[in-house]
Design an enzyme around this catalytic site. Structure first.
Site, mmCIF file in Angstrom:
data_model
loop_
_atom_site.group_PDB
_atom_site.id
_atom_site.type_symbol
_atom_site.label_atom_id
_atom_site.label_comp_id
_atom_site.label_asym_id
_atom_site.label_seq_id
_atom_site.Cartn_x
_atom_site.Cartn_y
_atom_site.Cartn_z
ATOM 1 N N SER A 152 0.907 -1.089 0.099
ATOM 2 C CA SER A 152 0.020 -0.017 -0.057
ATOM 3 C C SER A 152 0.876 1.341 -0.108
ATOM 4 O O SER A 152 2.017 1.235 0.328
ATOM 5 C CB SER A 152 -0.998 0.026 0.989
ATOM 6 N N TYR A 165 -2.576 -0.388 10.126
ATOM 7 C CA TYR A 165 -2.541 -0.741 8.503
ATOM 8 C C TYR A 165 -1.375 -0.179 8.180
ATOM 9 O O TYR A 165 -0.609 -1.025 7.397
ATOM 10 C CB TYR A 165 -3.809 0.073 7.962
#
Length: 262
Positions: A147, A160
């Site tokens: 990501s 995250y």
């Protein structure tokens, strides 16, 4: 050999985790179109069944399995099943993941651990399960869905970002440790992608929609299909000397400082 043949996945078996829908489904469908036989998992039978139907509607015969990728015993059972019923896995895409948008000081340690477990520990577990057969076969491709949050921080995504940053380094370490066995491990770092989950944020007039478009040189959200070409490349012989690389598919966000306020 034709350059186009180097992108072919004919005869390859691909396992894409969490690929009943969304980004995983798009990537798996693209691999299938390039010639691969697709295997996938999800955590519930109903999701696996829906996934098989969706693949069937797309003209793809996919092989599904119910598996919690954070459970090592279940993962080993899944990999053994696919190796017996379909074939040794040539391509692994660690796609399954979760996010919990909670301010750090309000986030419980249990919630933090759950995100780390799904987004970082699970890719380790699944990669560990497929690497021995890849070594025996003499080749393998592992793609970890990282990501932009492996490079950037943002409010409410501490777990995250920590997990994806760890996954980036796991990617580099797998490449370092198993490159000599002709195994390439790379990552794809999606930018902001238009999915059903992001639909409310993409409505006209929503401040987050305006923010993302302003921060992206491409001036749009990504589509799941934008990830297919990079996934096929990193799964194919065309990327045999690409190892330990994170390919950010973000429309240029990471390269862009943003517009000067007027």
């Amino acid at each position: 050999m034709s350059i186009l043949n180097s992108f072919s996945l004919e005869g390859k078996v691909a396992l894409v985790t969490g690929a009943s829908y969304g980004i995983g489904f798009a990537i798996a469908s693209g691999l299938a179109q390039a010639g691969a036989t697709v295997c996938f998992n999800d955590i519930k039978q109903e999701l696996v069944d829906k996934g098989i139907e969706a693949y069937k509607e797309a003209g793809i015969t996919a092989h599904g399995f119910v598996c919690d990728v954070t459970n090592e015993d279940q993962v080993n059972e899944m990999v053994a099943h696919f190796e017996k019923e379909v074939g040794v896995i040539d391509i692994l895409v660690n796609n399954a993941g979760i996010i919990k948008r909670i301010p750090m000081v309000e986030m419980s340690a249990a919630d933090f651990r759950q995100v780390i477990d799904v987004d970082l520990n699970a890719p380790f577990i699944v990669a560990k399960a497929v690497i021995p057969s890849m070594i025996k076969k003499g080749h393998g491709k592992i793609i970890n869905i990282c990501s932009m949050m492996s490079e950037l921080g943002r409010e409410t995504v501490s777990a995250y970002a920590a997990a994806k940053g760890g996954l980036k380094m796991l990617t580099k370490n797998i490449a370092s440790e198993y490159g000599e066995f002709n195994i390439q491990c790379n990552g794809i770092g999606p930018g902001y992608i238009a999915t059903p989950q992001t639909a409310p944020l993409r409505e006209d007039g929503h401040p987050f929609n305006s923010f993302i478009i302003a921060k992206t040189p491409a001036a749009r959200w990504g589509e799941t299909d934008d990830l297919v070409g990079p996934a096929v490349f990193l799964s194919s012989e065309a990327s045999d000397f690409v190892n330990g690389h994170i390919l950010y598919v973000d429309g240029g966000i990471l390269a862009y400082i943003g517009k000067q306020p007027k």
